[in-house]
Design an enzyme around this catalytic site. Sequence first.
Site, PDB file in Angstrom:
ATOM      1  N   ASP A  36    -106.938  49.763 103.045  1.00  0.00           N
ATOM      2  CA  ASP A  36    -106.720  50.203 104.428  1.00  0.00           C
ATOM      3  C   ASP A  36    -105.497  49.481 104.985  1.00  0.00           C
ATOM      4  O   ASP A  36    -105.304  48.287 104.761  1.00  0.00           O
ATOM      5  CB  ASP A  36    -107.961  49.908 105.281  1.00  0.00           C
ATOM      6  CG  ASP A  36    -107.947  50.670 106.597  1.00  0.00           C
ATOM      7  OD1 ASP A  36    -108.794  51.561 106.775  1.00  0.00           O
ATOM      8  OD2 ASP A  36    -107.075  50.371 107.446  1.00  0.00           O
ATOM      9  N   ASN A  51    -117.245  57.118 109.158  1.00  0.00           N
ATOM     10  CA  ASN A  51    -117.263  57.584 110.542  1.00  0.00           C
ATOM     11  C   ASN A  51    -117.134  59.101 110.542  1.00  0.00           C
ATOM     12  O   ASN A  51    -116.239  59.647 109.899  1.00  0.00           O
ATOM     13  CB  ASN A  51    -116.112  56.933 111.321  1.00  0.00           C
ATOM     14  CG  ASN A  51    -116.264  55.435 111.434  1.00  0.00           C
ATOM     15  OD1 ASN A  51    -117.371  54.943 111.658  1.00  0.00           O
ATOM     16  ND2 ASN A  51    -115.179  54.693 111.263  1.00  0.00           N
ATOM     17  N   GLN A  72    -114.059  58.680 114.265  1.00  0.00           N
ATOM     18  CA  GLN A  72    -113.283  59.102 113.090  1.00  0.00           C
ATOM     19  C   GLN A  72    -111.879  59.463 113.562  1.00  0.00           C
ATOM     20  O   GLN A  72    -111.712  60.238 114.509  1.00  0.00           O
ATOM     21  CB  GLN A  72    -113.938  60.318 112.414  1.00  0.00           C
ATOM     22  CG  GLN A  72    -113.182  60.770 111.167  1.00  0.00           C
ATOM     23  CD  GLN A  72    -113.822  61.977 110.493  1.00  0.00           C
ATOM     24  OE1 GLN A  72    -114.830  62.516 110.960  1.00  0.00           O
ATOM     25  NE2 GLN A  72    -113.237  62.394 109.385  1.00  0.00           N
ATOM     26  N   HIS A 124    -113.738  60.061 104.260  1.00  0.00           N
ATOM     27  CA  HIS A 124    -113.415  58.772 103.636  1.00  0.00           C
ATOM     28  C   HIS A 124    -114.564  57.803 103.843  1.00  0.00           C
ATOM     29  O   HIS A 124    -115.282  57.862 104.847  1.00  0.00           O
ATOM     30  CB  HIS A 124    -112.110  58.190 104.171  1.00  0.00           C
ATOM     31  CG  HIS A 124    -112.016  58.110 105.668  1.00  0.00           C
ATOM     32  ND1 HIS A 124    -111.756  59.211 106.455  1.00  0.00           N
ATOM     33  CD2 HIS A 124    -112.151  57.063 106.525  1.00  0.00           C
ATOM     34  CE1 HIS A 124    -111.725  58.836 107.731  1.00  0.00           C
ATOM     35  NE2 HIS A 124    -111.983  57.550 107.798  1.00  0.00           N
ATOM     36  N   HIS A 153    -115.285  53.740 104.027  1.00  0.00           N
ATOM     37  CA  HIS A 153    -114.740  52.387 104.115  1.00  0.00           C
ATOM     38  C   HIS A 153    -115.637  51.482 103.268  1.00  0.00           C
ATOM     39  O   HIS A 153    -116.858  51.435 103.486  1.00  0.00           O
ATOM     40  CB  HIS A 153    -114.802  51.864 105.551  1.00  0.00           C
ATOM     41  CG  HIS A 153    -114.010  52.643 106.558  1.00  0.00           C
ATOM     42  ND1 HIS A 153    -112.813  52.198 107.074  1.00  0.00           N
ATOM     43  CD2 HIS A 153    -114.265  53.832 107.175  1.00  0.00           C
ATOM     44  CE1 HIS A 153    -112.357  53.071 107.968  1.00  0.00           C
ATOM     45  NE2 HIS A 153    -113.225  54.072 108.051  1.00  0.00           N
TER      46      HIS A 153
HETATM   47  P1  AMP Z   1    -111.578  56.242 110.601  1.00  0.00           P
HETATM   48  O1  AMP Z   1    -111.315  55.634 111.937  1.00  0.00           O
HETATM   49  O2  AMP Z   1    -112.962  56.041 110.090  1.00  0.00           O
HETATM   50  O3  AMP Z   1    -111.144  57.696 110.552  1.00  0.00           O
HETATM   51  O4  AMP Z   1    -110.679  55.424 109.576  1.00  0.00           O
HETATM   52  C1  AMP Z   1    -109.369  55.739 109.266  1.00  0.00           C
HETATM   53  C2  AMP Z   1    -108.779  54.527 108.600  1.00  0.00           C
HETATM   54  O5  AMP Z   1    -107.576  54.907 107.959  1.00  0.00           O
HETATM   55  C3  AMP Z   1    -108.437  53.376 109.546  1.00  0.00           C
HETATM   56  O6  AMP Z   1    -109.157  52.213 109.155  1.00  0.00           O
HETATM   57  C4  AMP Z   1    -106.929  53.210 109.371  1.00  0.00           C
HETATM   58  O7  AMP Z   1    -106.521  51.868 109.437  1.00  0.00           O
HETATM   59  C5  AMP Z   1    -106.696  53.814 108.008  1.00  0.00           C
HETATM   60  N1  AMP Z   1    -105.362  54.361 107.750  1.00  0.00           N
HETATM   61  C6  AMP Z   1    -104.653  55.209 108.525  1.00  0.00           C
HETATM   62  N2  AMP Z   1    -103.486  55.508 107.943  1.00  0.00           N
HETATM   63  C7  AMP Z   1    -103.448  54.847 106.763  1.00  0.00           C
HETATM   64  C8  AMP Z   1    -102.497  54.739 105.695  1.00  0.00           C
HETATM   65  N3  AMP Z   1    -101.331  55.400 105.730  1.00  0.00           N
HETATM   66  N4  AMP Z   1    -102.813  53.956 104.636  1.00  0.00           N
HETATM   67  C9  AMP Z   1    -103.984  53.288 104.602  1.00  0.00           C
HETATM   68  N5  AMP Z   1    -104.928  53.351 105.564  1.00  0.00           N
HETATM   69  C10 AMP Z   1    -104.658  54.104 106.636  1.00  0.00           C
END
Ligand code: AMP
Length: 115
Positions: free
Chosen positions: A31, A88, A95, A101, A103
């Site tokens: 992440d 999420n 989300q 995805h 985590h």
């Molecule tokens: P969510 O809030 O559950 O949709 O999680 C999305 C996650 O994606 C967050 O923890 C972000 O930090 C992560 N994220 C967004 N863009 C990138 C990226 N380019 N590379 C890695 N992680 C990312």
Amino acid sequence: MSEKTIFKRIIDKEIPASIVYEDDLCLAFHDVAPQAPVHVLVIPKKELRSLDDVEPEDAPLIGHIFAVIRRLARELGVAEGGYRVVSNCGQNAMQTVPHLHFHLIGGRGFAWPPG
Ligand code: AMP
């Protein structure tokens, strides 16, 4: 056709990510804003918007992803101490990326219930 999500662009190698695992069905990468010493995202290559899009026919895919999560937890050194897996789903769950995805977070203690 709707625009590609950032995760689909990572799958297609249009933007870089710190990839820790990849196979035909899924991809795992660090992440970009880690919330714990270990914070990896595991995503299906299939474009599903969230857990709410998962159909019974996706059961083998989801099972495979959880086997990968278990393997990564070992490789990343958090299996013994314990870890959390979060997906999420939708607005109330905050989300932010509309591509399913999981985590995998570990390396510290977590509170319950989550905020
Ligand atoms: P969510 O809030 O559950 O949709 O999680 C999305 C996650 O994606 C967050 O923890 C972000 O930090 C992560 N994220 C967004 N863009 C990138 C990226 N380019 N590379 C890695 N992680 C990312």
